[in-house]
Design an enzyme around this catalytic site. Structure first.
Site, PDB file in Angstrom:
ATOM      1  N   LYS A 139      28.942  44.032  50.057  1.00 38.39           N
ATOM      2  CA  LYS A 139      29.266  42.916  50.466  1.00 38.39           C
ATOM      3  C   LYS A 139      30.584  42.352  49.353  1.00 38.39           C
ATOM      4  CE  LYS A 139      29.134  39.159  49.267  1.00 38.39           C
ATOM      5  NZ  LYS A 139      30.134  38.118  48.984  1.00 38.39           N
ATOM      6  N   GLU A 189      26.311  43.763  35.877  1.00 40.49           N
ATOM      7  CA  GLU A 189      27.720  43.429  35.139  1.00 40.49           C
ATOM      8  C   GLU A 189      27.839  42.338  35.177  1.00 40.49           C
ATOM      9  OE1 GLU A 189      29.157  46.045  33.487  1.00 40.49           O
ATOM     10  OE2 GLU A 189      28.079  47.623  34.513  1.00 40.49           O
ATOM     11  N   CYS A 191      36.860  40.007  32.839  1.00 44.29           N
ATOM     12  CA  CYS A 191      35.085  39.503  32.439  1.00 44.29           C
ATOM     13  C   CYS A 191      35.342  40.037  30.737  1.00 44.29           C
ATOM     14  CB  CYS A 191      34.419  40.488  32.643  1.00 44.29           C
ATOM     15  SG  CYS A 191      34.538  42.010  33.440  1.00 44.29           S
ATOM     16  N   GLU A 210      32.409  31.197  29.219  1.00 41.55           N
ATOM     17  CA  GLU A 210      33.956  31.890  29.636  1.00 41.55           C
ATOM     18  C   GLU A 210      34.616  30.853  31.257  1.00 41.55           C
ATOM     19  OE1 GLU A 210      31.955  35.078  33.106  1.00 41.55           O
ATOM     20  OE2 GLU A 210      34.183  35.738  31.854  1.00 41.55           O
TER      21      GLU A 210
HETATM   22  P1  NAD Z   1      29.976  34.560  41.322  1.00 38.83           P
HETATM   23  O1  NAD Z   1      29.088  35.132  41.121  1.00 38.83           O
HETATM   24  O2  NAD Z   1      30.074  33.565  41.608  1.00 38.83           O
HETATM   25  O3  NAD Z   1      30.856  36.151  43.064  1.00 38.83           O
HETATM   26  C1  NAD Z   1      30.198  37.466  42.716  1.00 38.83           C
HETATM   27  C2  NAD Z   1      29.349  37.981  43.526  1.00 38.83           C
HETATM   28  O4  NAD Z   1      27.914  37.691  44.069  1.00 38.83           O
HETATM   29  C3  NAD Z   1      30.043  37.442  45.073  1.00 38.83           C
HETATM   30  O5  NAD Z   1      30.214  38.357  46.213  1.00 38.83           O
HETATM   31  C4  NAD Z   1      29.660  36.056  45.730  1.00 38.83           C
HETATM   32  O6  NAD Z   1      30.222  36.014  47.472  1.00 38.83           O
HETATM   33  C5  NAD Z   1      28.375  36.642  45.767  1.00 38.83           C
HETATM   34  N1  NAD Z   1      27.065  35.919  45.006  1.00 38.83           N
HETATM   35  C6  NAD Z   1      27.094  34.376  45.197  1.00 38.83           C
HETATM   36  N2  NAD Z   1      25.692  33.822  45.245  1.00 38.83           N
HETATM   37  C7  NAD Z   1      25.047  34.420  45.508  1.00 38.83           C
HETATM   38  C8  NAD Z   1      23.761  34.951  45.649  1.00 38.83           C
HETATM   39  N3  NAD Z   1      23.676  33.758  45.307  1.00 38.83           N
HETATM   40  N4  NAD Z   1      23.219  36.220  45.975  1.00 38.83           N
HETATM   41  C9  NAD Z   1      23.788  37.020  45.593  1.00 38.83           C
HETATM   42  N5  NAD Z   1      25.055  37.398  45.475  1.00 38.83           N
HETATM   43  C10 NAD Z   1      25.976  36.215  45.205  1.00 38.83           C
HETATM   44  O7  NAD Z   1      31.137  35.249  40.400  1.00 38.83           O
HETATM   45  P2  NAD Z   1      32.715  35.340  40.934  1.00 38.83           P
HETATM   46  O8  NAD Z   1      33.915  33.585  40.251  1.00 38.83           O
HETATM   47  O9  NAD Z   1      33.121  35.953  42.066  1.00 38.83           O
HETATM   48  O10 NAD Z   1      33.187  36.437  39.657  1.00 38.83           O
HETATM   49  C11 NAD Z   1      33.584  35.607  38.119  1.00 38.83           C
HETATM   50  C12 NAD Z   1      32.524  36.273  37.496  1.00 38.83           C
HETATM   51  O11 NAD Z   1      32.156  37.859  36.943  1.00 38.83           O
HETATM   52  C13 NAD Z   1      32.420  36.002  35.856  1.00 38.83           C
HETATM   53  O12 NAD Z   1      31.924  35.409  35.178  1.00 38.83           O
HETATM   54  C14 NAD Z   1      32.924  37.117  35.433  1.00 38.83           C
HETATM   55  O13 NAD Z   1      32.992  37.959  34.025  1.00 38.83           O
HETATM   56  C15 NAD Z   1      32.208  38.102  36.368  1.00 38.83           C
HETATM   57  N6  NAD Z   1      32.497  40.054  36.132  1.00 38.83           N
HETATM   58  C16 NAD Z   1      31.711  41.033  35.461  1.00 38.83           C
HETATM   59  C17 NAD Z   1      32.916  41.966  35.413  1.00 38.83           C
HETATM   60  C18 NAD Z   1      32.135  43.066  34.443  1.00 38.83           C
HETATM   61  O14 NAD Z   1      32.065  43.784  35.172  1.00 38.83           O
HETATM   62  N7  NAD Z   1      30.543  42.977  34.057  1.00 38.83           N
HETATM   63  C19 NAD Z   1      33.694  42.248  35.888  1.00 38.83           C
HETATM   64  C20 NAD Z   1      34.614  41.312  36.957  1.00 38.83           C
HETATM   65  C21 NAD Z   1      33.753  40.214  36.943  1.00 38.83           C
END
Ligand code: NAD
Length: 474
Positions: free
Chosen positions: A170, A245, A279, A378
């Site tokens: 997804k 992650e 991130c 963050e």
């Molecule tokens: P997010 O957590 O809002 O969304 C990530 C994914 O999770 C999306 O596909 C979203 O649709 C899905 N999602 C949302 N609610 C959900 C739920 N209740 N259950 C399951 N899935 C759900 O994050 P974002 O805003 O897309 O990305 C930014 C964040 O990602 C930042 O905190 C960043 O640090 C982190 N990030 C981490 C890494 C890493 O490798 N550590 C890499 C990139 C981004």
């Protein structure tokens, strides 16, 4: 205008069982760039069933077959280079050159390097009469964020395929285009039916559906800490393995003997890259009091080289991904000023001449204390906090005084000092001076930055279970 209204299930493009769609916005123009279908739990069930059906055969393929599959994927991926670059620039707003050199390349490297690492990967270990076999965990559910549309998907899929695990992906609903092209790559490369399935949709519905589905054995999630917690809670009900992650608040420790100009360049490029939506970005820059003023001058001097603007022109960074992200970053810049940090560059509002698009000014604060909100949370935008220190021990303490532990950076010359800092900091990846990424080195976090590792052989391990056979006849 891209209409990506189908999901990919069991080797076919299929209509969604629901009829909801979502517009995807180009963050540079604020115009609709395309649409996706928002999947239903029924769509997800069909994808899980397809993956379960594929599991017995795919998990028993030979290592050599899976190496060939990954290589075929990499070959097909390369053929779609221009399409990936265009799609990522449209959905994420990253400059064409960054879409190519960073986003497109990272995805390709994961498939190529995983294929290479897999050749030497051992799935069996003999310990006297005991044989330990590493076997594919089962069906994997993959949930990815919007900030690296090819990197996050590719690292997970490459690891899962190398291990023999069928997947359901997804992708992030804000940036789903690259994942649709990737799916076409898998089709062209001959990925067996049911081994790769894609269901678009919201986190609330399809994401929650994945983390709680009894037919999914592992969920690999990249995204925010808050959602990571939710994924873990849901997954606990079916005792799924969870790989997370999450976010970071990574330090760059500038040592007193550092080349100040080079250190300033590392700091600025790191925090402006991908408009700060990284991130592992070095958002806390720890600088010795003795060289603080010189460092700030060097940062100011180098900053204009990292231009923000139209992703179709020659710029280093484009807009933020969405209005919501813009509001969030503005809020943090205001907070930094309220908290008494000194603004060195940037500030609130849009850069001059950029009215349309979610553009922000790269913002540098100094006189930041590590307990200020801008040093603890963050921000996910191009905002740097400079924090001073007197001794290296103090720098290590400040670096570790965070709930996160994803990455850390060191700029300096003395090997002993560099080793001391590298050993002292709790973080999953430490990068010393100017380095290129190592796609075979593990990537992941300590503490609240997560609990898994991706990339290379560690990325393959994630999708494996160990089976011990004691007393196996020879
Ligand atoms: P997010 O957590 O809002 O969304 C990530 C994914 O999770 C999306 O596909 C979203 O649709 C899905 N999602 C949302 N609610 C959900 C739920 N209740 N259950 C399951 N899935 C759900 O994050 P974002 O805003 O897309 O990305 C930014 C964040 O990602 C930042 O905190 C960043 O640090 C982190 N990030 C981490 C890494 C890493 O490798 N550590 C890499 C990139 C981004």
């Amino acid at each position: 205008m891209r209409d990506y209204l189908k999901h990919y299930i069991n080797g076919e493009w299929v209509e969604s069982t629901g009829n909801e769609t979502m517009d995807v916005i180009n963050p540079a123009t604020e115009e609709v760039a395309g649409r996706i279908s928002l999947g239903t739990l029924e769509d997800l069930d069909r994808a899980v069933q397809a993956a379960r059906n594929a599991f017995p055969t795919f998990s028993k393929t030979s290592k050599e077959e899976r190496v060939r599959l990954l290589e075929a994927i990499a070959d097909e991926y390369e053929k779609r280079k221009d399409d990936f670059i265009e799609a990522i620039t449209e959905e994420l707003g990253s400059p064409l050159s960054i879409s190519e050199k960073v986003h497109y390349s990272m995805g390709l490297n994961h498939f190529r390097e995983t294929a290479r690492v897999l050749k030497d990967f051992s799935f069996t270990e003999e310990r006297g009469d005991t044989t330990i076999q590493k076997e594919a965990i089962g069906v994997s559910g993959l949930i990815t964020p919007w900030n690296f549309p090819t990197n996050q998907t590719s690292t997970k899929i490459a690891g899962a395929f190398a291990a023999g695990s069928p997947v359901i992906l997804k992708p992030a609903e804000l940036t789903p285009f690259a994942a649709m092209i990737l799916t076409e790559v898998f089709e062209a490369a001959g990925v067996p039916k049911g081994v790769f399935n894609l269901v678009n949709g919201t986190g609330e519905r399809v994401g929650n559906g994945i983390s709680s589905h009894p037919g999914i054995d592992l969920v690999s999630f990249t995204g925010s800490g808050a959602v990571g917690q939710k994924v873990s809670e849901n997954a606990a009900k079916t005792i799924k393995k969870v790989a997370l992650e999450l976010g970071g608040k990574s330090p760059l420790v500038v040592l007193e003997d550092a080349d100040i100009k080079k250190a300033a360049k590392i700091a600025v490029s790191n925090v402006v890259m991908n408009t700060g939506q990284v991130c592992s970005a070095a958002t806390r820059v720890l600088v010795p009091n003795a060289i603080h003023d010189q460092f700030v001058e060097a940062v100011k001097a180098v900053l204009p080289r990292f231009s923000v603007g139209d992703p179709r022109a020659e710029n280093f960074a484009g807009p933020l991904v969405a209005q919501k992200q813009w509001d969030r970053v503005q809020g943090y810049i205001e907070k930094g000023m309220e908290e008494g940090a000194t603004l060195v560059a940037g500030g609130t509002g849009k850069p001059e001449g950029l009215k349309t698009g979610y553009y922000v000014k790269p913002t540098i604060f100094t006189d930041v204390k590590n307990d200020m909100v801008i040093a603890r949370e963050e921000i996910f935008g191009p905002v740097m906090s400079i924090i001073t220190y007197d001794t290296v021990d103090e720098a290590i303490d400040i670096a570790n005084d965070t709930v996160y532990g994803l990455a850390a950076y060191i700029a300096g010359r003395d090997p002993e000092m560099i080793k001391k800092v590298a050993h002292g900091i709790q973080a999953g990846q430490i990068r010393v001076n100017e380095t290129q990424p190592d796609f075979t080195a593990p990537f992941g976090g300590f503490k609240q930055s997560g609990n898994g590792r991706e990339w290379g052989d560690y990325g393959i391990e994630e999708y494996l279970e160990a089976k011990a056979v004691i007393g196996m006849p020879t």
